[in-house]
Design a protein around this motif. Structure first.
Motif, PDB file in Angstrom:
ATOM      1  N   ASP A 154      48.736  40.858   7.220  1.00 50.10           N
ATOM      2  CA  ASP A 154      47.356  40.955   6.766  1.00 50.10           C
ATOM      3  C   ASP A 154      46.917  39.648   6.104  1.00 50.10           C
ATOM      4  N   ARG A 203      45.182  39.066   3.567  1.00 49.67           N
ATOM      5  CA  ARG A 203      45.324  39.037   2.108  1.00 49.67           C
ATOM      6  C   ARG A 203      46.681  38.483   1.717  1.00 49.67           C
ATOM      7  N   TYR A 204      47.731  38.914   2.427  1.00 48.27           N
ATOM      8  CA  TYR A 204      49.078  38.469   2.097  1.00 48.27           C
ATOM      9  C   TYR A 204      49.368  37.078   2.655  1.00 48.27           C
ATOM     10  N   ASN A 241      47.172  34.749   2.580  1.00 47.32           N
ATOM     11  CA  ASN A 241      46.594  33.882   1.549  1.00 47.32           C
ATOM     12  C   ASN A 241      47.491  33.810   0.323  1.00 47.32           C
ATOM     13  N   SER A 293      42.154  45.331  -6.493  1.00 52.08           N
ATOM     14  CA  SER A 293      42.924  45.058  -5.274  1.00 52.08           C
ATOM     15  C   SER A 293      42.311  45.609  -3.993  1.00 52.08           C
ATOM     16  N   PHE A 298      39.400  41.978  -2.365  1.00 54.63           N
ATOM     17  CA  PHE A 298      40.269  41.310  -1.400  1.00 54.63           C
ATOM     18  C   PHE A 298      39.830  41.597   0.030  1.00 54.63           C
ATOM     19  N   THR A 299      39.464  42.844   0.309  1.00 59.51           N
ATOM     20  CA  THR A 299      39.061  43.217   1.663  1.00 59.51           C
ATOM     21  C   THR A 299      37.794  42.490   2.082  1.00 59.51           C
ATOM     22  N   GLN A 331      38.355  38.709   2.718  1.00 59.85           N
ATOM     23  CA  GLN A 331      38.956  38.479   4.025  1.00 59.85           C
ATOM     24  C   GLN A 331      37.945  38.716   5.142  1.00 59.85           C
TER      25      GLN A 331
END
Length: 260
Positions: free
Chosen positions: A88, A90-91, A93, A223, A227-228, A231
């Protein structure tokens, strides 16, 4: 069992599970497994606390079934994404920001173990509830069905949209996604009120309110949505900005009439 010993047992199990998950992501370079384990851990904590609780057995049975089923559904849904897609964004980054520092990832995974304990508090309250009178048990079931059912529908609609290559780089506006930018998060939050219903009559029933309150805070400001959406803006740009202007963030409502 003393409630604090119960929470200690949940934490020890969660910490061990997250350590194994950290090792898994080291080998495969995909930290998305942490979401799968978090869902499984929270659902598993409902089963554990129901088994060792001293409340009425109908309430504990309902807690084990509802909490466990919620965890299994969400963990399986997330696992399909982790198994079949790249890590994903988010991870990715986080990995870039931390320069692949595995000790920071280890701390991140262990923080998720602590969050499992935090989200287990409503289950602890329900598991100690000696009262089975009134309509709170069927109310809990109705709230659970509404929340988990709505989230499942939203997840299925998004998965169907993403499966079409023609939609690459575009924002899903199908079904529930027409009325909320995050209908899956909304119904996830709604489902936590089921455990508030299960805890009515418990000597520590007030703890059950930590579920919807903490979940809302995490989804809205920490979170989830931040974050969503960050992205989504990176990957979909102006199309997502138009979606933000027209569609409510979390609580479903009719979209505004604006040009995309």
């Amino acid at each position: 069992m003393n409630p604090w010993w119960s929470l200690l047992a949940v934490w020890l199990l969660a910490a061990a599970m997250m350590t194994l998950g950290w090792q898994w992501q080291r080998v495969r370079g995909n930290a998305g497994i942490v979401d799968v384990l978090w869902a499984a851990g929270v659902g598993g904590s409902a089963v554990v606390l129901a088994l060792i609780g001293d409340g009425a057995w109908p309430t504990r049975l309902a807690l084990a079934v509802l909490g466990g089923a919620w965890g299994i559904r969400l963990a399986v849904h997330l696992w399909k994404r982790v198994r079949g897609e790249p890590e994903d964004g988010r991870y990715q980054n986080l990995r870039a920001h931390w320069r692949g520092d595995q000790w920071k990832f280890f701390a991140f995974f262990q923080f998720q173990a602590l969050l499992i304990v935090l989200f287990a508090l409503p289950f602890l309250a329900a598991a100690r509830n000696p009262d089975t009178s009134g309509l709170w048990l069927p109310a809990a079931l109705a709230m659970w069905l509404l929340g988990v059912g709505g989230e499942s529908i939203a997840d299925a609609q998004l998965a169907r949209f993403r499966a079409d290559p023609a939609h690459r780089g575009r924002t899903c506006r199908d079904g529930l996604w027409r009325y909320s930018r995050h209908p899956n998060y909304f119904f996830e939050w709604l489902h936590w009120f089921a455990y508030v219903c299960l805890a009515v009559g418990s000597p520590i029933g007030w703890l059950a309110w930590s579920g919807p309150v903490v979940m809302y805070v995490f989804l809205r400001w920490i979170s989830g949505i931040p974050f969503t959406e960050a992205q989504a803006l990176r990957s979909r740009g102006e199309d997502y900005r138009a979606y933000q202007r027209s569609t409510p963030m979390l609580i479903p409502w009719f979209p505004k009439r604006t040009a995309r």
